[in-house]
Enzyme design. Structure first.
Site, PDB file in Angstrom:
ATOM      1  N   LEU A 179       0.822  -1.211   0.000  1.00 50.97           N
ATOM      2  CA  LEU A 179       0.000   0.000   0.000  1.00 50.97           C
ATOM      3  C   LEU A 179       0.857   1.263   0.000  1.00 50.97           C
ATOM      4  CD1 LEU A 179      -2.667  -1.169   2.618  1.00 50.97           C
ATOM      5  CD2 LEU A 179      -2.976  -0.937   0.144  1.00 50.97           C
ATOM      6  N   ASN A 208       2.905   4.351   7.344  1.00 50.76           N
ATOM      7  CA  ASN A 208       2.258   3.173   6.769  1.00 50.76           C
ATOM      8  C   ASN A 208       2.939   1.866   7.177  1.00 50.76           C
ATOM      9  OD1 ASN A 208       1.023   1.500   4.417  1.00 50.76           O
ATOM     10  ND2 ASN A 208       3.232   1.459   4.024  1.00 50.76           N
ATOM     11  N   SER A 232      -3.918   2.385  10.214  1.00 50.83           N
ATOM     12  CA  SER A 232      -4.347   1.343  11.151  1.00 50.83           C
ATOM     13  C   SER A 232      -5.162   0.315  10.376  1.00 50.83           C
ATOM     14  CB  SER A 232      -5.138   1.980  12.297  1.00 50.83           C
ATOM     15  OG  SER A 232      -5.485   1.007  13.249  1.00 50.83           O
ATOM     16  N   TYR A 268      -1.516  -8.955  15.908  1.00 48.80           N
ATOM     17  CA  TYR A 268      -1.612  -7.911  14.877  1.00 48.80           C
ATOM     18  C   TYR A 268      -2.858  -7.027  15.094  1.00 48.80           C
ATOM     19  CZ  TYR A 268      -2.421  -5.635  10.404  1.00 48.80           C
ATOM     20  OH  TYR A 268      -2.692  -4.689   9.440  1.00 48.80           O
ATOM     21  N   LYS A 325      -3.053  -2.883  16.094  1.00 52.80           N
ATOM     22  CA  LYS A 325      -3.848  -1.877  15.379  1.00 52.80           C
ATOM     23  C   LYS A 325      -4.829  -1.180  16.340  1.00 52.80           C
ATOM     24  CE  LYS A 325      -1.586  -2.099  11.950  1.00 52.80           C
ATOM     25  NZ  LYS A 325      -1.012  -0.971  11.209  1.00 52.80           N
TER      26      LYS A 325
HETATM   27  N1  LIG Z   1      -3.089  -5.192   3.337  1.00 50.72           N
HETATM   28  C1  LIG Z   1      -4.157  -5.098   4.115  1.00 50.72           C
HETATM   29  O1  LIG Z   1      -5.168  -5.806   3.924  1.00 50.72           O
HETATM   30  C2  LIG Z   1      -4.170  -4.103   5.238  1.00 50.72           C
HETATM   31  C3  LIG Z   1      -5.385  -3.888   5.902  1.00 50.72           C
HETATM   32  C4  LIG Z   1      -5.424  -2.979   6.938  1.00 50.72           C
HETATM   33  C5  LIG Z   1      -4.279  -2.295   7.305  1.00 50.72           C
HETATM   34  N2  LIG Z   1      -3.108  -2.517   6.657  1.00 50.72           N
HETATM   35  C6  LIG Z   1      -1.927  -1.763   7.087  1.00 50.72           C
HETATM   36  O2  LIG Z   1      -1.354  -1.159   5.958  1.00 50.72           O
HETATM   37  C7  LIG Z   1       0.035  -0.916   6.199  1.00 50.72           C
HETATM   38  C8  LIG Z   1       0.827  -1.388   5.002  1.00 50.72           C
HETATM   39  O3  LIG Z   1       0.696  -2.768   4.893  1.00 50.72           O
HETATM   40  P1  LIG Z   1       0.685  -3.568   3.509  1.00 50.72           P
HETATM   41  O4  LIG Z   1      -0.559  -4.339   3.511  1.00 50.72           O
HETATM   42  O5  LIG Z   1       1.019  -2.704   2.376  1.00 50.72           O
HETATM   43  O6  LIG Z   1       1.857  -4.611   3.840  1.00 50.72           O
HETATM   44  P2  LIG Z   1       3.273  -4.898   3.147  1.00 50.72           P
HETATM   45  O7  LIG Z   1       3.093  -5.082   1.686  1.00 50.72           O
HETATM   46  O8  LIG Z   1       3.839  -6.019   3.948  1.00 50.72           O
HETATM   47  O9  LIG Z   1       4.092  -3.577   3.410  1.00 50.72           O
HETATM   48  C9  LIG Z   1       4.551  -3.238   4.695  1.00 50.72           C
HETATM   49  C10 LIG Z   1       5.689  -2.259   4.579  1.00 50.72           C
HETATM   50  O10 LIG Z   1       6.190  -2.007   5.906  1.00 50.72           O
HETATM   51  C11 LIG Z   1       7.601  -2.194   5.876  1.00 50.72           C
HETATM   52  N3  LIG Z   1       8.151  -2.578   7.165  1.00 50.72           N
HETATM   53  C12 LIG Z   1       7.942  -3.716   7.855  1.00 50.72           C
HETATM   54  N4  LIG Z   1       8.709  -3.734   8.952  1.00 50.72           N
HETATM   55  C13 LIG Z   1       9.424  -2.584   8.951  1.00 50.72           C
HETATM   56  C14 LIG Z   1      10.407  -2.035   9.797  1.00 50.72           C
HETATM   57  N5  LIG Z   1      10.855  -2.684  10.861  1.00 50.72           N
HETATM   58  N6  LIG Z   1      10.922  -0.828   9.492  1.00 50.72           N
HETATM   59  C15 LIG Z   1      10.515  -0.165   8.394  1.00 50.72           C
HETATM   60  N7  LIG Z   1       9.603  -0.635   7.531  1.00 50.72           N
HETATM   61  C16 LIG Z   1       9.070  -1.839   7.812  1.00 50.72           C
HETATM   62  C17 LIG Z   1       7.806  -3.297   4.857  1.00 50.72           C
HETATM   63  O11 LIG Z   1       9.170  -3.349   4.470  1.00 50.72           O
HETATM   64  P3  LIG Z   1       9.809  -4.732   3.878  1.00 50.72           P
HETATM   65  O12 LIG Z   1       9.352  -4.835   2.464  1.00 50.72           O
HETATM   66  O13 LIG Z   1      11.266  -4.512   4.034  1.00 50.72           O
HETATM   67  O14 LIG Z   1       9.264  -5.846   4.717  1.00 50.72           O
HETATM   68  C18 LIG Z   1       6.866  -2.811   3.771  1.00 50.72           C
HETATM   69  O15 LIG Z   1       7.470  -1.776   3.045  1.00 50.72           O
HETATM   70  C19 LIG Z   1       0.366  -1.649   7.504  1.00 50.72           C
HETATM   71  O16 LIG Z   1       0.409  -0.713   8.562  1.00 50.72           O
HETATM   72  C20 LIG Z   1      -0.818  -2.587   7.681  1.00 50.72           C
HETATM   73  O17 LIG Z   1      -1.044  -2.883   9.033  1.00 50.72           O
HETATM   74  C21 LIG Z   1      -3.031  -3.414   5.636  1.00 50.72           C
END
Ligand SMILES: NC(=O)c1ccc[n+]([C@@H]2O[C@H](COP(=O)([O-])OP(=O)(O)OC[C@H]3O[C@@H](n4cnc5c(N)ncnc54)[C@H](OP(=O)(O)O)[C@@H]3O)[C@@H](O)[C@H]2O)c1
Length: 318
Positions: free
Chosen positions: A33, A109, A162, A195, A199
């Site tokens: 995202l 994010n 979140s 998780y 949140k």
């Molecule tokens: N996808 C969903 O359905 C969903 C729903 C609700 C909320 N969210 C929220 O949306 C946000 C983005 O998630 P996403 O779904 O896009 O997941 P994602 O594809 O796994 O992306 C997460 C990002 O966070 C980075 N990250 C993880 N650990 C980190 C650290 N220690 N320091 C710095 N960066 C770090 C990851 O880096 P790496 O690539 O190096 O791991 C990646 O760039 C999160 O806060 C998640 O909780 C997602």
């Protein structure tokens, strides 16, 4: 039913608000995202877009990908290291960002859904990354956001990503004398609960600190992107994979909700956003309850102590 309706029938609005002249930081923007939100923000004309990533090689690949699809100038996107599992990295990043001429948006994010017990900086990894470091970075950059507001006559935004799963956490620990100590006890660790709980903690802390930013010239909002395709929870198993197959938004569509938070006006100050709009009715019943209010106070009190132990005086930035 509201969840299924949103997932299947609501498409957050395609972002069109200009970001010309703005300096924007997006954490965790090498994939998922964050990367798609960064692509929108580049397309919308951000003057400086900082991809804050723990893997700078992946960050450079994201930069080139975004440049090739938006045709933004190579000077716009910069890749800066930020690892939320290390307080020293958070501090180094914030020190560097504090030297920027201005800061219009900090889009927090980055997050994890850890599949196992791990400890970073003395706390369970999900707590460190999603909660402690997220708010540490926020507090470190509040002075920059506030001074940018005054100096440039703008209304900078701090946006926290979140999730609606905050409503899935049972959070029985809020009644314990020491919440974080209980959550840091490996023998009580519930991998499925953690998780959503992280949140929920984000929402509870957000609700405690947001009122103190009234009148500061900047705004703070928190949002739910909905269930989206991304790299998150890649090891979570078949149930989530099947749910995602039928219900998840594609990553670009989900990222529109992040951009909505990043460009939101004063109406979003202190508010929860859902489907790209302010919608406090989507907060969980617990968050809106008297118990939720008490839990919010208690969590913030404990988190303040943790943040003060990382950097004395930091809560004074509020
Ligand atoms: N996808 C969903 O359905 C969903 C729903 C609700 C909320 N969210 C929220 O949306 C946000 C983005 O998630 P996403 O779904 O896009 O997941 P994602 O594809 O796994 O992306 C997460 C990002 O966070 C980075 N990250 C993880 N650990 C980190 C650290 N220690 N320091 C710095 N960066 C770090 C990851 O880096 P790496 O690539 O190096 O791991 C990646 O760039 C999160 O806060 C998640 O909780 C997602």
């Amino acid at each position: 039913m509201g969840f299924i309706y949103s997932q299947l029938f609501v498409k957050p609005t395609y972002p069109t608000t200009s970001c010309a002249g703005q300096t924007i930081i997006v954490t965790g923007s090498n994939v998922g995202l964050g990367k798609e939100a960064a692509r929108h923000l580049a397309r919308l004309g951000a003057s400086k877009l900082i991809l804050a990533v723990r893997n700078t090689k992946a960050g450079e690949a994201a930069k080139h990908d975004i440049e090739s699809t938006t045709r933004c100038s190579p000077e716009v996107i910069e890749v800066w290291p930020l690892d939320l599992s290390s307080y020293a990295s958070v501090k180094a990043f914030a020190d560097r960002a504090s030297k920027l001429p201005r800061l219009d948006v900090l889009l927090e994010n980055a997050g994890i859904a850890a599949g196992k017990w791990q400890v970073f900086e003395g706390h369970e990894s999900t707590l460190t990354v999603n909660v402690i470091s997220t708010f540490y970075l926020a507090l470190l950059l509040l002075p920059k956001l506030k001074s940018s507001a005054k100096q440039f006559g703008i209304m900078p935004r701090l946006t926290i990503v979140s999730s609606e799963v905050h409503g899935h956490a049972k959070f029985a620990e809020w009644k314990e004398p020491k919440i974080f100590d209980t959550l840091d006890d490996e023998s009580k660790f519930d991998v499925w609960e953690r998780y959503p709980l992280s949140k929920l903690l984000e929402v509870l802390v957000f609700r405690q600190i947001a009122p103190s930013l009234e009148g500061s010239g900047m705004t703070l909002n928190i949002l739910n992107p909905g269930l989206c395709h991304s790299e998150l929870a890649r090891d979570a198993g078949w149930t989530l994979a099947i749910m995602k197959f039928f219900l998840a938004r594609n990553t670009e569509v989900g990222s529109r909700t992040l951009v909505a938070g990043a460009v939101a006006g004063p109406e979003a100050q202190g508010k929860y956003m859902h489907d790209g709009k302010v919608d406090e009715s989507e907060l969980s019943p617990f968050v809106k309850s008297e118990d939720g209010r008490l839990a919010s106070e208690k969590v913030w009190k404990e988190l303040s102590v943790i943040l003060e132990s990382i950097q004395p005086g930091i809560t004074g930035n509020l």
